[in-house]
Motif scaffolding. Structure first.
Motif: not given
Length: 174
Positions: A74-78
């Motif tokens: 999710g952090y990578l998508i952010y």
């Protein structure tokens, strides 16, 4: 240029939405039935067995590490969402803005943090016996591109910083 920016914005949205969709699907497929087992681990644990070596603790670690892996995805998508901010700045004509420099550095940080954290979590997951881990195979997978991409974004931030300085110098000489 505005047409190209609009096309890039649409492509970025498609990539972001598809990545979010894949993440949500993976979360849905994750075995949440184990969570009920984890809540009852104290009832089923052998009191004579060492707490750190018990099967329930190993299962809890697996669950916690898997949750960590979902967080990092999710952090990578952010991190990818910063591309939208960069494109908005470019659309407004602010090519060498402080915001773009800051966004490039943030994207680079996120890519490198993601790669290192996921490698560590997958290594720990392999230690508790819930997966196989081969450092070189993991490095050849998606990670091969993320660390160089993160470093490339640091370089872009520096290039944009120098471009901003050159732009300011040109404005002063006119």
């Amino acid at each position: 240029m505005k047409d190209n920016t609009n096309i890039l914005t649409i492509i970025t949205w498609v990539v972001l939405l598809s990545a979010i969709s894949v993440l949500l699907n993976d979360l849905r497929e994750f075995d949440f039935n184990r969570f009920e087992e984890f809540q009852n681990w104290a009832k089923t644990a052998d009191k004579n067995e060492s707490w750190f070596a018990s099967k329930n603790v190993i299962q809890w670690n697996y669950y916690a590490i898997s949750a960590g892996l979902f967080f990092w995805r999710g952090y990578l998508i952010y991190g990818f969402s910063y591309f939208l901010s960069i494109l908005k700045e470019i659309e407004n004509g602010h090519y060498f803005s402080d915001n773009n420099i800051k966004y490039f550095k943030k994207i680079g940080n996120i890519f490198i943090q993601y790669t290192i954290s996921v490698l560590i979590l997958r290594f720990i997951l392999a230690l508790i016996g819930e997966s196989t881990f081969n450092f070189f195979n993991e490095l050849k997978a998606e990670f091969t591109f993320l660390i160089p991409a993160g470093l490339a974004f640091y370089i872009l931030a520096e290039i944009f910083k120098r471009g901003k300085q050159a732009e300011e110098d040109n404005e002063l000489t006119i």
